[in-house]
Design a protein around this motif. Sequence first.
Motif, PDB file in Angstrom:
ATOM      1  N   SER A  18      -5.633  28.728  26.658  1.00 63.46           N
ATOM      2  CA  SER A  18      -4.485  28.572  25.778  1.00 63.46           C
ATOM      3  C   SER A  18      -4.025  27.119  25.802  1.00 63.46           C
ATOM      4  N   ILE A  19      -2.885  26.850  25.194  1.00 62.66           N
ATOM      5  CA  ILE A  19      -2.285  25.522  25.223  1.00 62.66           C
ATOM      6  C   ILE A  19      -1.293  25.497  26.390  1.00 62.66           C
ATOM      7  N   PRO A  20      -1.581  24.756  27.467  1.00 61.59           N
ATOM      8  CA  PRO A  20      -0.731  24.817  28.660  1.00 61.59           C
ATOM      9  C   PRO A  20       0.664  24.240  28.436  1.00 61.59           C
ATOM     10  N   GLU A  21       1.557  24.575  29.323  1.00 59.29           N
ATOM     11  CA  GLU A  21       2.936  24.106  29.271  1.00 59.29           C
ATOM     12  C   GLU A  21       2.979  22.580  29.290  1.00 59.29           C
ATOM     13  N   GLY A  22       3.808  22.009  28.430  1.00 60.24           N
ATOM     14  CA  GLY A  22       4.001  20.568  28.374  1.00 60.24           C
ATOM     15  C   GLY A  22       3.064  19.841  27.437  1.00 60.24           C
ATOM     16  N   VAL A  23       1.932  20.449  27.116  1.00 62.65           N
ATOM     17  CA  VAL A  23       0.952  19.773  26.260  1.00 62.65           C
ATOM     18  C   VAL A  23       1.456  19.586  24.833  1.00 62.65           C
ATOM     19  N   PRO A  24       2.101  20.577  24.204  1.00 64.71           N
ATOM     20  CA  PRO A  24       2.596  20.345  22.839  1.00 64.71           C
ATOM     21  C   PRO A  24       3.522  19.135  22.738  1.00 64.71           C
ATOM     22  N   GLU A  25       4.428  18.969  23.704  1.00 64.61           N
ATOM     23  CA  GLU A  25       5.345  17.829  23.683  1.00 64.61           C
ATOM     24  C   GLU A  25       4.602  16.514  23.872  1.00 64.61           C
ATOM     25  N   LEU A  26       3.525  16.549  24.616  1.00 66.06           N
ATOM     26  CA  LEU A  26       2.699  15.350  24.817  1.00 66.06           C
ATOM     27  C   LEU A  26       2.074  14.888  23.506  1.00 66.06           C
ATOM     28  N   LEU A  27       1.871  15.818  22.572  1.00 63.87           N
ATOM     29  CA  LEU A  27       1.150  15.538  21.333  1.00 63.87           C
ATOM     30  C   LEU A  27       2.081  15.458  20.126  1.00 63.87           C
ATOM     31  N   THR A  28       3.358  15.203  20.359  1.00 67.92           N
ATOM     32  CA  THR A  28       4.344  15.130  19.279  1.00 67.92           C
ATOM     33  C   THR A  28       3.914  14.178  18.170  1.00 67.92           C
ATOM     34  N   ASN A  29       3.314  13.042  18.531  1.00 67.13           N
ATOM     35  CA  ASN A  29       2.950  12.011  17.561  1.00 67.13           C
ATOM     36  C   ASN A  29       1.468  12.031  17.206  1.00 67.13           C
ATOM     37  N   ALA A  30       0.767  13.101  17.537  1.00 67.00           N
ATOM     38  CA  ALA A  30      -0.682  13.160  17.339  1.00 67.00           C
ATOM     39  C   ALA A  30      -1.048  13.964  16.104  1.00 67.00           C
ATOM     40  N   HIS A  31      -2.246  13.705  15.607  1.00 63.80           N
ATOM     41  CA  HIS A  31      -2.904  14.621  14.675  1.00 63.80           C
ATOM     42  C   HIS A  31      -3.939  15.379  15.496  1.00 63.80           C
ATOM     43  N   VAL A  32      -3.730  16.670  15.666  1.00 66.23           N
ATOM     44  CA  VAL A  32      -4.570  17.482  16.545  1.00 66.23           C
ATOM     45  C   VAL A  32      -5.654  18.179  15.731  1.00 66.23           C
ATOM     46  N   VAL A  33      -6.882  18.003  16.178  1.00 65.74           N
ATOM     47  CA  VAL A  33      -7.985  18.802  15.671  1.00 65.74           C
ATOM     48  C   VAL A  33      -8.206  19.903  16.697  1.00 65.74           C
ATOM     49  N   LEU A  34      -7.783  21.104  16.354  1.00 64.28           N
ATOM     50  CA  LEU A  34      -7.820  22.225  17.287  1.00 64.28           C
ATOM     51  C   LEU A  34      -9.109  23.000  17.062  1.00 64.28           C
ATOM     52  N   LEU A  35     -10.011  22.890  18.018  1.00 59.81           N
ATOM     53  CA  LEU A  35     -11.307  23.552  17.921  1.00 59.81           C
ATOM     54  C   LEU A  35     -11.289  24.832  18.742  1.00 59.81           C
ATOM     55  N   GLY A  36     -11.224  25.964  18.060  1.00 58.11           N
ATOM     56  CA  GLY A  36     -11.403  27.238  18.736  1.00 58.11           C
ATOM     57  C   GLY A  36     -12.869  27.613  18.673  1.00 58.11           C
ATOM     58  N   TYR A  37     -13.489  27.786  19.836  1.00 63.62           N
ATOM     59  CA  TYR A  37     -14.922  28.077  19.818  1.00 63.62           C
ATOM     60  C   TYR A  37     -15.239  29.216  20.781  1.00 63.62           C
ATOM     61  N   HIS A  38     -16.332  29.880  20.474  1.00 63.96           N
ATOM     62  CA  HIS A  38     -16.817  30.960  21.332  1.00 63.96           C
ATOM     63  C   HIS A  38     -18.327  30.814  21.451  1.00 63.96           C
ATOM     64  N   VAL A  39     -18.805  30.711  22.690  1.00 65.25           N
ATOM     65  CA  VAL A  39     -20.232  30.550  22.938  1.00 65.25           C
ATOM     66  C   VAL A  39     -20.883  31.925  22.942  1.00 65.25           C
ATOM     67  N   VAL A  40     -21.867  32.077  22.071  1.00 61.42           N
ATOM     68  CA  VAL A  40     -22.559  33.345  21.866  1.00 61.42           C
ATOM     69  C   VAL A  40     -23.895  33.305  22.606  1.00 61.42           C
ATOM     70  N   PRO A  41     -24.282  34.369  23.291  1.00 56.93           N
ATOM     71  CA  PRO A  41     -25.601  34.381  23.945  1.00 56.93           C
ATOM     72  C   PRO A  41     -26.716  34.093  22.950  1.00 56.93           C
ATOM     73  N   ASP A  42     -27.770  33.457  23.448  1.00 56.13           N
ATOM     74  CA  ASP A  42     -28.872  33.057  22.569  1.00 56.13           C
ATOM     75  C   ASP A  42     -29.445  34.229  21.789  1.00 56.13           C
ATOM     76  N   GLN A  43     -29.444  35.406  22.390  1.00 52.32           N
ATOM     77  CA  GLN A  43     -30.051  36.562  21.729  1.00 52.32           C
ATOM     78  C   GLN A  43     -29.140  37.203  20.688  1.00 52.32           C
ATOM     79  N   THR A  44     -27.901  36.702  20.571  1.00 58.34           N
ATOM     80  CA  THR A  44     -26.950  37.248  19.600  1.00 58.34           C
ATOM     81  C   THR A  44     -26.768  36.277  18.440  1.00 58.34           C
ATOM     82  N   ALA A  45     -26.838  36.756  17.227  1.00 54.28           N
ATOM     83  CA  ALA A  45     -26.637  35.911  16.051  1.00 54.28           C
ATOM     84  C   ALA A  45     -25.164  35.516  15.952  1.00 54.28           C
ATOM     85  N   THR A  46     -24.914  34.250  15.580  1.00 58.99           N
ATOM     86  CA  THR A  46     -23.533  33.799  15.427  1.00 58.99           C
ATOM     87  C   THR A  46     -22.815  34.560  14.318  1.00 58.99           C
ATOM     88  N   ASP A  47     -23.545  34.939  13.261  1.00 58.85           N
ATOM     89  CA  ASP A  47     -22.945  35.743  12.193  1.00 58.85           C
ATOM     90  C   ASP A  47     -22.419  37.073  12.726  1.00 58.85           C
TER      91      ASP A  47
END
Length: 247
Positions: A18-47
Amino acid sequence: MPDRPSILIPVRVLEGESIPEGVPELLTNAHVVLLGYHVVPDQTATDQARYQFEDQATRRLNDFTAILEHAGATVESQLVFTHDGQTTIDRVTDEHDCLAVLIPNATRPIENVLVAVRGIVGVDRFVRLVSGLFATLDVNITLYHVAEEDETDADVETLLDGVATRLSDEGLSSDAIDIQISREGTPQEMIVDVSDSYDAIVMGESDPSVSTFLFGMTANQVAKQFLGPVFVIQHGELDDAEETDNE
């Protein structure tokens, strides 16, 4: 006011991160690229994984986006199901021209920031990141360098004074900028040793792959021992890499 620096935050969105405590305030002046990712086993299709988990992952990503935007950041989010998390982080960092990747450990209110400057490589990015994030905040900045045997104190002071001048030109108070030089131990060891007095660290990595730092031994030495947020500035261009992400 300096432009908002683009910061990548990678979150393993289905694994309890998750986004830990204090981090949002640290990024007040930032443009955040928020990458949500999930690593899928090789034998499983990403679709297949996307079909099964997309709604759940999207809800969590939307929640994190709302938290960051409430703190003042601008946010664009991206959800990726991939077989290779490291390659995905590198590619998205490159595509969005992010200045740094944030290892988002929890933090207290930001008062003191350690900026570990290795050399002239990447100084432009250091200046853009630090001025963009902190020029309007009441924050003390320490420019820190671990000198090599062949570096004189005069050489290092010239380097750090130059960075301090550029930060002042970008809006930081010169009274809030300090300079510190060490000569013992490796840079990673020394950064960890001096980090107790700081609330966040900004540092670069000579390897052009940000993910090497993020998942490698350097991250263990700094981010895990420091326990606070670490901005990892990317030096240079990433190598082109093929990947099979489904986006």
